[in-house]
Structures are given as structure tokens and as C-alpha cells.
Design a protein around this motif. Structure first.
Motif, mmCIF file in Angstrom:
data_model
loop_
_atom_site.group_PDB
_atom_site.id
_atom_site.type_symbol
_atom_site.label_atom_id
_atom_site.label_comp_id
_atom_site.label_asym_id
_atom_site.label_seq_id
_atom_site.Cartn_x
_atom_site.Cartn_y
_atom_site.Cartn_z
ATOM 1 N N TYR A 172 1.024 -1.044 0.093
ATOM 2 C CA TYR A 172 0.064 0.065 -0.113
ATOM 3 C C TYR A 172 0.796 1.315 0.147
ATOM 4 O O TYR A 172 0.657 2.353 -0.816
ATOM 5 C CB TYR A 172 -0.984 0.067 1.352
ATOM 6 N N LYS A 173 1.971 1.316 0.882
ATOM 7 C CA LYS A 173 2.565 2.674 0.850
ATOM 8 C C LYS A 173 3.357 2.741 -0.523
ATOM 9 O O LYS A 173 3.593 3.876 -0.792
ATOM 10 C CB LYS A 173 4.106 2.375 1.971
ATOM 11 N N ALA A 174 3.965 1.776 -1.230
ATOM 12 C CA ALA A 174 4.453 1.931 -2.443
ATOM 13 C C ALA A 174 3.300 2.465 -3.348
ATOM 14 O O ALA A 174 3.666 3.395 -4.264
ATOM 15 C CB ALA A 174 4.890 0.663 -3.013
ATOM 16 N N GLU A 175 2.166 2.100 -3.349
ATOM 17 C CA GLU A 175 1.081 2.512 -4.224
ATOM 18 C C GLU A 175 0.761 4.104 -3.943
ATOM 19 O O GLU A 175 0.605 4.924 -4.950
ATOM 20 C CB GLU A 175 -0.306 1.769 -4.064
ATOM 21 N N LEU A 176 0.815 4.173 -2.896
ATOM 22 C CA LEU A 176 0.475 5.741 -2.197
ATOM 23 C C LEU A 176 1.492 6.670 -2.619
ATOM 24 O O LEU A 176 1.329 7.543 -3.190
ATOM 25 C CB LEU A 176 0.529 5.747 -0.668
ATOM 26 N N GLU A 177 2.635 5.970 -2.642
ATOM 27 C CA GLU A 177 3.878 7.104 -2.831
ATOM 28 C C GLU A 177 3.925 7.196 -4.184
ATOM 29 O O GLU A 177 4.247 8.322 -4.836
ATOM 30 C CB GLU A 177 5.110 6.501 -2.186
ATOM 31 N N ALA A 178 3.641 6.279 -4.934
ATOM 32 C CA ALA A 178 3.558 6.390 -6.541
ATOM 33 C C ALA A 178 2.521 7.514 -7.123
ATOM 34 O O ALA A 178 2.676 8.340 -7.841
ATOM 35 C CB ALA A 178 3.318 5.119 -7.172
ATOM 36 N N ALA A 179 1.314 7.399 -6.397
ATOM 37 C CA ALA A 179 0.121 8.473 -6.608
ATOM 38 C C ALA A 179 0.592 9.897 -6.104
ATOM 39 O O ALA A 179 0.654 10.951 -6.789
ATOM 40 C CB ALA A 179 -0.915 7.902 -5.860
ATOM 41 N N LEU A 180 1.436 9.576 -5.012
ATOM 42 C CA LEU A 180 1.847 11.358 -4.580
ATOM 43 C C LEU A 180 2.879 11.821 -5.483
ATOM 44 O O LEU A 180 2.740 13.187 -6.098
ATOM 45 C CB LEU A 180 2.458 11.206 -3.306
ATOM 46 N N GLU A 181 3.760 11.070 -6.003
ATOM 47 C CA GLU A 181 4.792 11.190 -6.936
ATOM 48 C C GLU A 181 4.250 11.810 -8.261
ATOM 49 O O GLU A 181 4.478 12.753 -8.886
ATOM 50 C CB GLU A 181 5.952 10.383 -7.027
ATOM 51 N N ARG A 182 3.217 10.990 -8.638
ATOM 52 C CA ARG A 182 2.552 11.256 -9.887
ATOM 53 C C ARG A 182 1.960 12.674 -9.894
ATOM 54 O O ARG A 182 1.877 13.490 -10.766
ATOM 55 C CB ARG A 182 1.556 10.284 -10.398
ATOM 56 N N LEU A 183 1.430 13.028 -8.803
ATOM 57 C CA LEU A 183 0.453 14.342 -8.750
ATOM 58 C C LEU A 183 1.622 15.442 -8.518
ATOM 59 O O LEU A 183 1.281 16.450 -9.390
ATOM 60 C CB LEU A 183 -0.277 14.325 -7.431
ATOM 61 N N GLU A 184 2.571 15.220 -7.906
ATOM 62 C CA GLU A 184 3.692 16.275 -8.138
ATOM 63 C C GLU A 184 4.340 16.582 -9.421
ATOM 64 O O GLU A 184 4.494 17.637 -9.735
ATOM 65 C CB GLU A 184 4.776 15.809 -7.007
ATOM 66 N N ARG A 185 4.658 15.195 -10.122
ATOM 67 C CA ARG A 185 5.049 15.838 -11.431
ATOM 68 C C ARG A 185 4.066 16.226 -12.335
ATOM 69 O O ARG A 185 4.292 17.027 -13.340
ATOM 70 C CB ARG A 185 5.269 14.334 -12.330
ATOM 71 N N GLN A 186 2.543 16.236 -12.038
ATOM 72 C CA GLN A 186 1.585 16.729 -12.771
ATOM 73 C C GLN A 186 1.505 18.304 -12.433
ATOM 74 O O GLN A 186 0.525 19.088 -13.121
ATOM 75 C CB GLN A 186 0.357 15.936 -12.736
ATOM 76 N N GLY A 187 2.007 18.657 -11.472
ATOM 77 C CA GLY A 187 1.963 20.060 -10.931
ATOM 78 C C GLY A 187 0.790 20.308 -9.995
ATOM 79 O O GLY A 187 0.290 21.346 -9.831
ATOM 80 N N ALA A 188 0.240 19.266 -9.322
ATOM 81 C CA ALA A 188 -0.911 19.418 -8.744
ATOM 82 C C ALA A 188 -0.543 19.910 -7.461
ATOM 83 O O ALA A 188 -1.205 20.495 -6.787
ATOM 84 C CB ALA A 188 -1.636 18.016 -8.433
ATOM 85 N N TRP A 189 0.517 19.713 -6.803
ATOM 86 C CA TRP A 189 1.216 20.087 -5.497
ATOM 87 C C TRP A 189 2.477 19.985 -5.385
ATOM 88 O O TRP A 189 3.236 19.578 -6.339
ATOM 89 C CB TRP A 189 0.496 19.129 -4.386
ATOM 90 N N GLN A 190 3.178 20.352 -4.528
ATOM 91 C CA GLN A 190 4.651 20.393 -4.184
ATOM 92 C C GLN A 190 4.946 19.803 -2.487
ATOM 93 O O GLN A 190 4.196 20.121 -1.685
ATOM 94 C CB GLN A 190 5.133 21.878 -3.947
ATOM 95 N N LYS A 191 5.760 18.912 -2.779
ATOM 96 C CA LYS A 191 6.289 18.204 -1.513
ATOM 97 C C LYS A 191 6.950 19.264 -0.595
ATOM 98 O O LYS A 191 8.045 19.812 -1.170
ATOM 99 C CB LYS A 191 6.939 17.050 -1.915
ATOM 100 N N VAL A 192 6.536 19.339 0.652
ATOM 101 C CA VAL A 192 7.099 20.122 1.640
ATOM 102 C C VAL A 192 7.956 19.416 2.541
ATOM 103 O O VAL A 192 9.015 19.644 2.845
ATOM 104 C CB VAL A 192 6.268 20.864 2.447
ATOM 105 N N LEU A 193 7.453 18.057 2.701
ATOM 106 C CA LEU A 193 8.229 17.193 3.655
ATOM 107 C C LEU A 193 7.838 15.749 3.444
ATOM 108 O O LEU A 193 6.665 15.458 3.323
ATOM 109 C CB LEU A 193 7.622 17.576 4.992
ATOM 110 N N ALA A 194 8.635 14.936 3.861
ATOM 111 C CA ALA A 194 8.506 13.349 3.937
ATOM 112 C C ALA A 194 9.485 12.947 5.020
ATOM 113 O O ALA A 194 10.632 12.842 4.776
ATOM 114 C CB ALA A 194 8.863 12.627 2.701
ATOM 115 N N GLN A 195 8.946 12.586 6.222
ATOM 116 C CA GLN A 195 9.945 12.214 7.458
ATOM 117 C C GLN A 195 9.549 10.745 7.810
ATOM 118 O O GLN A 195 8.265 10.588 8.220
ATOM 119 C CB GLN A 195 9.362 13.200 8.289
#
Length: 234
Positions: A172-195
């Protein structure tokens, strides 16, 4: 000290493979003991998430409108309130959990909603920040639901998400991070933190333990929705 069998059994039950009605029934039944059990688990996600969001927030948060998704009994709200957030709305699929959250007096609005099955009860671009702490995991909220979180967040607003890194949640975590990264590549949001946090909570079995520590690890993610307004001068 070994976790009590009852705690391990209740955690295993809600993370098991039952259907949605069964899981909601289990959460309703767990509501009265939930905070006692997560204290025994040394569950740190609410504190860590609230601290990360408060650190990222660019202005005093008292006037910010925030949605606490899968709010449970209000543990995240308590931590946010301690850090100056006052305009808190919450949603959860469990009536029992919502009743407990209502008793805290910290939320201005509470509504039933099962994220991933239903749209959030809010218009587009309504919230300055949205949190999902503890519900992004295997058998719970699907990773595709992050699009609905984005919908209700204002441009320039923040999204605070968490997930676990224990073995049974790695797919699940791998699926989630793939979705988060895809949205960042599409310009939907910017990552501020991943801790990544090692002692996220106590493991309920040896198999879930990180390198025999007796704990599992987890991650806090902070994203900021685009477009991000320019800084005001002065």
C-alpha cells in the motif's frame, strides 16, 4: 512490556480483511477503548503530524479552516488545538468515533463520511489544510482518494498525510507514494516534507516489528497545493 492480548486482537480485527460494514462495526465497538489502546501502543502519529503541519504553516493558524479526515475520537484535533488551530472540521465513517470526537468540544463541525466511498461533504477549494492521520493503509482508505483531498484544499493550502512502513503495509505504501509522486509531476502540489519515523507505534507481532525493535515505523508527508500564491510584500 508485552502488549495486552485484547489490544493486539482489536488492532488485528480493524486491520483485517472484512468488508466495510464489518470494519465500521468494529470501529464503533472500539471507540470507548480506542484512546486507552493507542496509548498502550505508544501511537505517535497525531503528535508528529500536527507538529509537522504547524511547522510548515506560514501564518498564525487560528483563522485557518482545517478538515480532519478519518478524525476518530479527536486525537489529531487535540494536538492541532495545542498548536493554535481553532477552526476544525472533522469527518469519519464510524458513528461511535464521531460521538467521541464530538465530546471533545474541539470541532466546529462533524459529519459522517467514508473517504474512498463517498465525496467529502465540502465544496471545492474550501480548506486551508486537510489531514488524514492513520487511515491511509492496507484495507482502509484507497490511495486514489488523495484526489478528493486535493479537491477540497485551497490553492496554496496544505495536506498532511501519514502511513505505516510495517511489512503488511509496504505494498500500500508503494502505491500511495507512486500516487503522490505522480501528482507532483503533474504540478498538482509540491512536496514540503516526507519524514520517516522509526518508533511510530509498538508492533502487535514479531513479524511486523522493524528489525526486532518491537516497534513499527511510519511516515509523515506534507504537500502544498498548486498554484502557490506569491508572498505578500511588506
Amino acid at each position: 512490556m508485552r502488549l495486552a492480548a485484547g489490544v493486539r486482537e482489536r488492532v488485528a480485527a480493524v486491520h483485517g480483511g472484512g468488508g466495510l460494514p464489518e470494519r465500521l462495526r468494529l470501529y464503533d465497538g472500539w471507540a470507548a477503548r480506542y484512546e486507552q489502546d493507542v496509548a498502550a501502543l505508544e501511537y505517535r502519529a497525531p503528535e508528529l503530524a500536527a507538529a509537522s503541519l504547524a511547522f510548515a504553516f506560514p501564518a498564525p493558524p487560528a483563522g485557518a479552516r482545517l478538515l480532519d479526515v478519518a478524525c476518530g475520537t479527536g486525537l489529531v484535533a487535540r494536538e492541532l488545538h495545542r498548536r493554535g488551530f481553532r477552526c476544525l472540521h472533522g469527518v469519519d465513517g464510524s458513528a461511535g468515533m464521531l460521538e467521541r470526537a464530538r465530546s471533545t468540544g474541539l470541532y466546529r463541525r462533524l459529519r459522517p463520511c467514508v473517504l474512498g466511498r463517498e465525496a467529502l461533504p465540502a465544496p471545492a477549494e474550501h480548506y486551508d489544510a486537510v489531514t488524514v492521520v492513520g487511515a491511509l493503509g492496507e484495507g482502509q482508505v484507497p490511495s486514489a482518494a488523495v484526489l478528493e483531498l486535493l479537491r477540497v484544499t485551497k490553492p496554496g493550502g496544505f495536506l498532511c498525510l501519514t502511513t505505516r512502513s510495517n511489512p503488511s503495509n509496504l505494498r500500500y505504501k508503494a502505491e500511495l507514494e507512486a500516487a503522490l509522486e505522480r501528482l507532483e509531476r503533474q504540478g498538482a502540489w509540491q512536496k514540503v516534507l516526507a519524514q520517516e519515523v522509526e518508533r511510530w507505534e509498538r508492533a502487535t507481532s514479531e513479524e511486523e516489528s522493524t528489525q526486532g525493535t518491537g516497534y513499527i515505523s511510519g511516515v509523515v508527508y506534507i504537500y502544498r497545493k498548486c498554484p502557490i500564491p506569491p508572498l505578500e510584500e511588506g
